[in-house]
Write a protein that holds these residues in place. Structure first.
Motif, short mmCIF file in Angstrom:
data_model
loop_
_atom_site.label_atom_id
_atom_site.label_comp_id
_atom_site.label_asym_id
_atom_site.label_seq_id
_atom_site.Cartn_x
_atom_site.Cartn_y
_atom_site.Cartn_z
N SER A 14 38.26 51.38 38.88
CA SER A 14 37.35 51.55 37.75
C SER A 14 37.58 52.92 37.10
CB SER A 14 35.90 51.41 38.22
OG SER A 14 35.61 52.36 39.23
N LYS A 55 37.26 46.33 35.34
CA LYS A 55 36.69 45.23 34.54
C LYS A 55 37.49 43.95 34.76
CE LYS A 55 39.13 45.95 30.12
NZ LYS A 55 40.19 46.80 30.65
N SER A 80 35.76 51.89 32.67
CA SER A 80 35.68 50.49 33.09
C SER A 80 34.59 50.30 34.13
CB SER A 80 37.02 50.02 33.67
OG SER A 80 36.90 48.72 34.18
N HIS A 83 33.99 45.62 39.12
CA HIS A 83 33.68 44.23 39.43
C HIS A 83 34.07 43.88 40.87
CE1 HIS A 83 33.46 42.98 34.91
NE2 HIS A 83 32.37 43.55 35.34
#
Length: 212
Positions: A14, A55, A80, A83
């Motif tokens: 991220s 992401k 980002s 996830h």
């Protein structure tokens, strides 16, 4: 064919990992591969898969035996979300497809190993929690969570596994130390699997804190 030991790495890419942290992660991970190649037992049985998550979630290194593993450049965007839940979803799908259960003609793989590295917390918390029981049901030999840096939240990793280590920073020295310890864990894993005993983690160096 020899029984395989599958090791899956979920690596946080991220936006907060941009810059020095992602460089340190690259150096540490590729150093891990070099260390493992000095262990004949790991060379004989270890297969590695690498999933990155920001992401987007990508299986940047599909399951590959250690001898044929090529150095990898792990990249991350400047900004980002994280996830993690989607990464667990992809992991669940891959393990169910790749782990050999064993037949009359071929021996089953050893219990797989999972290492998950993050410097934050899941952005998709609901999906993350939905997939935790599914991951646990896959019966990994061990799941190690690594919370790296001051913003990493241990509580979410503890929902997934009791084996969580904390790194205070994400600099090169600390991540190299972490991956050296991971190498020792994998070498112990490859040896203990053959004896039928459970995988136990080696004592951590001073830079790592085992969360109890």
């Amino acid at each position: 064919m020899n029984r395989r030991l599958l090791a899956y790495f979920l690596l946080d890419t991220s936006g907060s990992m941009h810059g020095e942290p992602i460089q340190a992660l690259n150096n540490g991970f590729n150093g891990l591969i070099s260390m493992l190649r000095t262990d004949p037992q790991a060379m004989d049985s270890l297969h590695i898969s690498v999933i990155t998550f920001d992401k987007d979630v990508k299986n940047i290194v599909p399951l590959t035996d250690l001898a044929n593993f090529q150095p990898v450049e792990i990249k991350c965007p400047k900004s980002s979300p994280t996830h993690t839940g989607e990464a667990l979803e992809q992991l669940w799908s891959l393990v169910r497809k790749e782990l050999i259960k064993g037949t009359t003609e071929r021996k089953a793989d050893w219990k797989p190993l999972l290492f998950i590295f993050t410097d934050g917390k899941p952005s998709d918390i609901q999906k993350y929690r939905d997939y935790i029981p599914k991951i646990k049901a896959l019966d990994f030999g061990i799941i190690v969570g690594c919370a790296a840096g001051p913003k990493a939240e241990i509580s979410f990793l503890r929902e997934l596994t009791n084996d969580v280590v904390k790194l205070d920073t994400t600099d090169a020295n600390t991540l190299t130390t972490f991956f050296t310890w991971v190498s020792s864990s994998l070498e112990i894993g490859s040896k203990s699997q053959g004896t039928g005993t459970s995988v136990s983690l080696p004592p951590p160096p001073s830079e790592l804190t085992i969360i109890i």
